[in-house]
Design a protein around this motif. Structure first.
Motif, mmCIF file in Angstrom:
data_model
loop_
_atom_site.group_PDB
_atom_site.id
_atom_site.type_symbol
_atom_site.label_atom_id
_atom_site.label_comp_id
_atom_site.label_asym_id
_atom_site.label_seq_id
_atom_site.Cartn_x
_atom_site.Cartn_y
_atom_site.Cartn_z
ATOM 1 N N ASN A 1 -6.475 8.692 -11.876
ATOM 2 C CA ASN A 1 -5.384 10.779 -12.922
ATOM 3 C C ASN A 1 -6.425 11.533 -12.858
ATOM 4 O OD1 ASN A 1 -3.589 12.195 -13.596
ATOM 5 N ND2 ASN A 1 -4.233 12.078 -15.333
ATOM 6 N N MET B 1 1.040 -2.112 -7.599
ATOM 7 C CA MET B 1 1.279 -0.283 -7.778
ATOM 8 C C MET B 1 0.293 -0.202 -7.216
ATOM 9 S SD MET B 1 4.422 0.122 -7.895
ATOM 10 C CE MET B 1 4.788 1.783 -8.627
ATOM 11 N N ARG B 2 -0.044 0.722 -6.892
ATOM 12 C CA ARG B 2 -1.034 1.569 -6.791
ATOM 13 C C ARG B 2 -0.154 3.388 -6.451
ATOM 14 N NH1 ARG B 2 -3.339 -1.896 -7.367
ATOM 15 N NH2 ARG B 2 -4.884 -3.715 -5.686
ATOM 16 N N SER B 3 -1.394 4.084 -7.409
ATOM 17 C CA SER B 3 -0.855 5.258 -8.161
ATOM 18 C C SER B 3 -1.534 6.389 -8.110
ATOM 19 C CB SER B 3 0.089 5.240 -9.154
ATOM 20 O OG SER B 3 0.313 6.796 -9.215
ATOM 21 N N SER B 4 -2.077 7.444 -7.567
ATOM 22 C CA SER B 4 -3.217 8.517 -7.736
ATOM 23 C C SER B 4 -3.084 9.928 -7.394
ATOM 24 C CB SER B 4 -3.526 8.593 -6.106
ATOM 25 O OG SER B 4 -4.580 9.185 -6.466
ATOM 26 N N ASN B 5 -3.220 10.571 -9.040
ATOM 27 C CA ASN B 5 -2.759 11.964 -8.933
ATOM 28 C C ASN B 5 -3.826 12.843 -8.756
ATOM 29 O OD1 ASN B 5 -0.908 14.148 -9.648
ATOM 30 N ND2 ASN B 5 -1.200 13.474 -12.453
ATOM 31 N N TYR C 1 -3.747 2.925 -11.649
ATOM 32 C CA TYR C 1 -3.344 3.980 -11.829
ATOM 33 C C TYR C 1 -4.035 5.314 -11.724
ATOM 34 C CZ TYR C 1 0.939 1.241 -12.442
ATOM 35 O OH TYR C 1 1.636 1.071 -12.929
ATOM 36 N N ASP D 1 -2.004 -4.497 -11.126
ATOM 37 C CA ASP D 1 -1.924 -2.497 -10.962
ATOM 38 C C ASP D 1 -2.659 -1.589 -11.173
ATOM 39 O OD1 ASP D 1 0.394 -3.253 -9.909
ATOM 40 O OD2 ASP D 1 1.723 -3.033 -12.306
ATOM 41 N N SER E 1 -7.475 3.808 -3.132
ATOM 42 C CA SER E 1 -7.674 2.533 -2.280
ATOM 43 C C SER E 1 -8.453 1.770 -1.882
ATOM 44 C CB SER E 1 -5.975 2.411 -0.396
ATOM 45 O OG SER E 1 -5.318 3.100 -1.151
ATOM 46 N N TYR F 1 -4.984 9.722 -1.974
ATOM 47 C CA TYR F 1 -4.385 8.259 -2.348
ATOM 48 C C TYR F 1 -5.799 7.031 -1.529
ATOM 49 C CZ TYR F 1 -1.618 3.899 -2.418
ATOM 50 O OH TYR F 1 -0.457 2.792 -2.588
#
Length: 454
Positions: free
Chosen positions: A353, A319-323, A351, A349, A331, A327
């Motif tokens: 933030n 999983m890859r998530s950026s807040n 994340y 995974d 990566s 993004y």
């Protein structure tokens, strides 16, 4: 008999008799929307208040004629470029419940001390506005309220009252009855905005317009709306959180990279004069996966906390998530860590933030993001008194950035004693008293400093 319809492009405003997947003028995809064809008045003309035509010689014009005045909120003045400009048209957009109407009504208290303000609301009655004004402690004698959605009535009221400042809430509720299309349509928004622009430029009235946003976060209506106004301000932030950020997307009278920070309270919005302390409040001690950086928001250095969390991948695809962090750039930094730092982050995974609802869009936060990711991967806490500022290249090198001395001064002012900086610029930097500079040439050097606990 079915009414004739045409198709408008929400990006460029061009008109087409039939729908197409791509606009033939600007090339935007899926931007054609159907609207009823506008039917002009019987005489073929749309009524507008008549103003005398006057030509000015450019060499005889004086710069002080374009006066600025304070809105009573320093953060709003900062975003506007030092205050509102007489005769300007300002568009304020944001998500529902973010505080746009609260901000506009709140500045009426200060503006009413030296100017006549007319607040036009198409979404609330005068009694509802009175209740909200009492909660915000707004009771200016020079504040006049009108609950109306017809453009003609609004222009007539402006001609009678002659206000110095006009606030319209919102532009999507106004409609011109001489056009056969619903309020909020492409034609109606364009026509009403054009009328307000002529009002601002012709009579020197400062106009603030509130605009709705669509699900993509941009101003609802045609894209040409943003080209017509002088300033476009976006009110950002999670409405479930207390902090709000006001950002300028367009400003003909100032910079577009300034931000204003507010805190939403029961009694309205409160200015946050030191956003760095706000963004760093509640930072955990001796926790891995967090690092502080300093970014420039206009002329203001702001400290932000970058948090990262890496966990073992439970599936075949991590999983890859950026807040709050781009993004694609996140990566890229993960790939650089994998290739140049020998950390197997591709099997985890990831994340990322940014605390406080801030959005970091400059490469100065790269080094802090890399350090936070490595800290979480190695489960090694970053010292609480250390910050990191620098850009990371694809070869793993740490590159220099602008305004280093301003950033270092802000880092030291907030109590930090160490800061990672690009190694090749260390000779040109003047370190503030009490701040130790840790030069790093590449991410391998940053990982060594992290392992040593410095």
């Amino acid at each position: 008999m079915k009414a004739k319809t045409v198709f408008f492009c929400t990006e460029c405003g061009s008109e087409s008799p039939k729908w197409s997947g791509r606009c033939t003028v600007c090339g935007a995809w899926n931007s054609m929307v159907e609207q009823a064809a506008e039917r002009p008045a019987k005489n073929g003309k749309i009524s507008r208040p008549k103003t005398p035509v006057k030509v000015s010689r450019f060499t005889e014009m004086q710069a002080d004629e374009e006066i600025r005045f304070s809105t009573g909120m320093g953060e709003l003045d900062r975003v506007l470029g030092g205050g509102a400009v007489k005769g300007s048209l300002v568009l304020v957009g944001g998500a529902p419940g973010i505080g746009k109407s609260t901000l506009m009504l709140q500045i009426c208290q200060q503006l009413g001390q030296f100017a006549k303000v007319l607040y036009v609301s198409g979404e609330e009655s005068t009694r509802q506005l009175k209740l909200r004004a009492e909660r915000l402690h707004v009771d200016s004698e020079n504040l006049f309220v009108l609950s109306e959605t017809r453009l003609g009535d609004v222009l007539e009221c402006v001609a009678e009252e002659q206000p110095d400042i006009l606030i319209v809430d919102s532009i999507q509720t106004l409609y011109n009855e001489e056009l056969d299309s619903p309020a909020g349509g492409v034609g109606q928004v364009k026509d009403c905005t054009m009328a307000l622009m002529q009002l601002a430029k012709g009579q020197g009235i400062t106009v603030f317009v509130i605009g709705h946003v669509n699900k993509e976060g941009s101003i609802a209506g045609p894209k040409v709306l943003e080209h017509m106004v002088d300033c476009v301000l976006y009110f950002e932030g999670d409405r479930h959180m207390t902090y709000r950020i006001l950002r300028a997307a367009k400003n003909r009278f100032g910079a577009t990279n300034e931000i204003g920070v507010f805190e939403m309270l029961d009694a309205g919005l409160r200015e946050v004069e030191n956003p760095s302390e706000m963004l760093l409040s509640g930072r955990p001690a001796d926790a891995s996966g967090t690092c502080v950086t300093c970014v420039m928001e206009g002329a203001r250095p702001v400290l932000a906390e970058v948090q990262a969390l890496l966990a073992p991948c439970a599936g075949a695809r991590p999983m890859r998530s950026s807040n709050g962090f781009d993004y694609n750039r996140a990566s890229m930094l993960l790939a650089v860590l994998e290739k140049r730092g020998s950390l197997k982050v591709s099997q985890c995974d990831a994340y990322l933030n940014i605390i406080g609802g801030l959005t970091l869009d400059e490469p100065a936060a790269d080094l802090a993001a890399v350090v936070a990711i490595a800290s979480s991967y190695l489960d090694k806490p970053v010292p609480g008194t250390m910050a990191a500022v620098g850009e990371v290249g694809l070869s793993g090198e740490i590159r220099s950035i602008t305004h280093m001395e301003q950033r270092l001064s802000e880092v030291r002012r907030l109590g930090f004693t160490q800061c990672m900086v690009p190694a090749h610029k260390i000779k040109d930097l003047k370190s503030p008293a009490g701040l130790e500079l840790l030069p790093v040439a590449n991410i391998s050097g940053a990982l060594r400093l992290l392992a040593q606990g410095k």
